[in-house]
Write an enzyme that holds these catalytic residues in place. Structure first.
Site, PDB file in Angstrom:
ATOM      1  N   PRO A  23       0.837  -1.214   0.000  1.00 21.38           N
ATOM      2  CA  PRO A  23       0.000   0.000   0.000  1.00 21.38           C
ATOM      3  C   PRO A  23       0.866   1.256   0.000  1.00 21.38           C
ATOM      4  O   PRO A  23       1.285   1.749   1.050  1.00 21.38           O
ATOM      5  CB  PRO A  23      -0.810  -0.132   1.294  1.00 21.38           C
ATOM      6  CG  PRO A  23       0.038  -0.968   2.195  1.00 21.38           C
ATOM      7  CD  PRO A  23       0.800  -1.904   1.314  1.00 21.38           C
ATOM      8  N   ASP A  37       5.617   2.471   2.407  1.00 25.48           N
ATOM      9  CA  ASP A  37       4.744   1.325   2.646  1.00 25.48           C
ATOM     10  C   ASP A  37       3.946   1.637   3.912  1.00 25.48           C
ATOM     11  O   ASP A  37       4.504   1.685   5.016  1.00 25.48           O
ATOM     12  CB  ASP A  37       5.595   0.068   2.833  1.00 25.48           C
ATOM     13  CG  ASP A  37       4.761  -1.193   3.063  1.00 25.48           C
ATOM     14  OD1 ASP A  37       3.549  -1.065   3.335  1.00 25.48           O
ATOM     15  OD2 ASP A  37       5.333  -2.302   2.989  1.00 25.48           O
ATOM     16  N   HIS A  38       2.636   1.839   3.744  1.00 25.87           N
ATOM     17  CA  HIS A  38       1.819   2.288   4.871  1.00 25.87           C
ATOM     18  C   HIS A  38       1.679   1.227   5.959  1.00 25.87           C
ATOM     19  O   HIS A  38       1.261   1.526   7.074  1.00 25.87           O
ATOM     20  CB  HIS A  38       0.435   2.718   4.378  1.00 25.87           C
ATOM     21  CG  HIS A  38      -0.141   3.871   5.132  1.00 25.87           C
ATOM     22  ND1 HIS A  38       0.052   4.061   6.476  1.00 25.87           N
ATOM     23  CD2 HIS A  38      -0.914   4.912   4.729  1.00 25.87           C
ATOM     24  CE1 HIS A  38      -0.576   5.151   6.881  1.00 25.87           C
ATOM     25  NE2 HIS A  38      -1.156   5.696   5.839  1.00 25.87           N
ATOM     26  N   ARG A  39       2.045  -0.019   5.660  1.00 29.16           N
ATOM     27  CA  ARG A  39       2.027  -1.054   6.695  1.00 29.16           C
ATOM     28  C   ARG A  39       3.133  -0.828   7.720  1.00 29.16           C
ATOM     29  O   ARG A  39       3.041  -1.288   8.867  1.00 29.16           O
ATOM     30  CB  ARG A  39       2.194  -2.445   6.053  1.00 29.16           C
ATOM     31  CG  ARG A  39       1.091  -2.845   5.094  1.00 29.16           C
ATOM     32  CD  ARG A  39       1.429  -4.130   4.365  1.00 29.16           C
ATOM     33  NE  ARG A  39       2.655  -4.019   3.575  1.00 29.16           N
ATOM     34  CZ  ARG A  39       3.150  -4.998   2.821  1.00 29.16           C
ATOM     35  NH1 ARG A  39       2.530  -6.163   2.767  1.00 29.16           N
ATOM     36  NH2 ARG A  39       4.260  -4.813   2.144  1.00 29.16           N
TER      37      ARG A  39
END
Length: 418
Positions: free
Chosen positions: A209, A389-391
């Site tokens: 993401p 990476d939004h994680r």
């Protein structure tokens, strides 16, 4: 005892490789550790060493062969004085039997129209099937003729070359409604490297993401700082400066220090856990003829700019000649891609998993700005973008990192304190 030489797996992503070159011929003596062949992997050209002394009895895969699967037999080495033919026969007898190709007489017969020189085209608008010789069909395509409007003079109304020429001689122009499909001028085979790049980038965009942040940095102090450092370089015996630091070298150093201060960005996603790296190892994107390599400047935060500059130049040379060792391009905790030399103002690069971020650098350009007294002055600025990476990295975490980076870029003298 005969020894099997198998296609080695020279990188974690390697499933097959190209046998670029044999450095030994059949019948040559080889020694343990001696390089006998060169393998082109998805990343570089690597050397294959003999694992024992002996004679190169048989080359199973000739040089230039592409897409040889990992662990496939590529050569056989026998001991001095060993019966070469018997040893080869014994090894080949162990190979799995491949299914024989279907015999010609067992193949299903094609329709009569396909066996003859006639080619059945798609049905025309009135539902009537059209038959034409290959030559007639090709000429019709080149002249953009709607072949359904041509009357055939051959058997069963088959259209031949004469019919097309007669149609043209009567002043008939190509059908306006016909869609012209140009033929491909050149087909470019997909190399192993390009295939791996394609697979990994599709995987990254589909599964990671992404979100993006960017900041504009004033470069005037950094440019002056760079000029001062380069002017102090001693001359070698040929009268040339011993080093020349680039803007990219300084941005690598600034990024490394910013990562050191923001360890959450210097991290990677591993499915069930997030790894925060203990060292700052920066992967630097390098364009090569058939793709992209990312050699690594290890412990970049602990090296000065002169060390970084020399190391980057050496890594770029190796990358462009595909001579990087696996440990020089595998791993890395953070990536940098710089397209400033191509006059690109800004862009957002795709993350290289499992890393959590990649920094994209645009060109340095002159722009008017207000100074602290409200006067308009000219400034050198650069756009720096961060793909996250939004994680792993939240918006605030990425923003704090970029502000730290901006501080180092706009006040480069701070970099000598670390």
């Amino acid at each position: 005892m005969a020894i099997e030489i198998l296609m080695p797996a020279l990188s974690p992503t390697m499933k097959e490789g190209n046998l670029a070159k044999w450095l030994k011929k059949e019948g040559d003596s080889v020694k343990s550790g001696e390089v006998i062949a060169e393998i082109e992997t998805d990343k570089a050209i690597m050397e294959v060493e003999a694992i024992d002394d002996g004679i190169l009895a048989k080359i199973v895969v000739s040089e230039g062969t592409k897409n040889v699967k990992v662990n496939d037999l590529i050569a056989i080495i026998t001991e001095e004085g060993e019966d070469k033919d018997a040893a080869i026969a014994e090894i080949e007898s162990k190979k799995p039997q491949t299914k024989e190709p279907q015999k010609q007489e067992e193949l299903k017969e094609e329709p009569t129209e396909e066996k003859s020189e006639d080619i059945a085209l798609e049905e025309s608008s009135n539902g009537k099937r059209i038959f034409a010789s290959p030559l007639a069909r090709r000429i019709a395509a080149q002249e953009k003729i709607d072949i359904s409007k041509v009357e055939g003079s051959g058997p069963r109304g088959r259209i031949v070359k004469y019919d097309i020429e007669s149609f043209l001689s009567q002043g008939n122009s190509p059908s306006v409604s016909q869609t012209y499909v140009p033929q491909a001028d050149k087909e470019v085979p997909i190399s192993g490297m390009r295939q791996v790049i394609a697979d990994r980038l599709v995987e990254s965009k589909q599964q990671v993401p992404h979100f993006y942040l960017d900041v504009e940095c004033v470069m005037d102090k950094l440019l002056d700082f760079r000029a001062d450092i380069n002017s102090s370089a001693p001359l070698d015996e040929n009268g040339k400066p011993e080093f020349k630091i680039s803007i990219n070298d300084m941005l690598i150093k600034a990024s490394a220090l910013a990562l050191n201060k923001n360890p959450k960005v210097n991290s990677a996603w591993y499915g069930d856990k997030i790894i925060q790296f203990g060292s700052v190892d920066i992967s630097v994107a390098v364009a090569i003829e058939d793709g992209l390599m990312t050699p690594i400047v290890k412990n970049a935060d602990r090296k000065n700019m002169i060390q970084i500059s020399r190391e980057v130049k050496e890594l770029v040379k190796k990358a462009q000649s595909q001579r990087l060792k696996p440990e020089e391009y595998q791993g890395g905790s953070f990536s940098i891609s710089n397209l400033g030399m191509y006059s690109i103002k800004s862009f957002y690069a795709i993350i290289n998993p499992p890393q959590s971020c990649i920094l994209s650098i645009g060109n340095t350009r002159e722009t008017p700005m207000f100074d602290k007294n409200g006067n308009i002055v000219k400034k050198q600025v650069i756009n720096v973008s961060l793909s996250c990476d939004h994680r792993v990295v939240d918006g605030a975490t990425g923003a704090i990192f970029l502000n730290t980076l901006k501080e180092f870029i706009e006040n480069p003298s701070l970099m000598i304190c670390y």
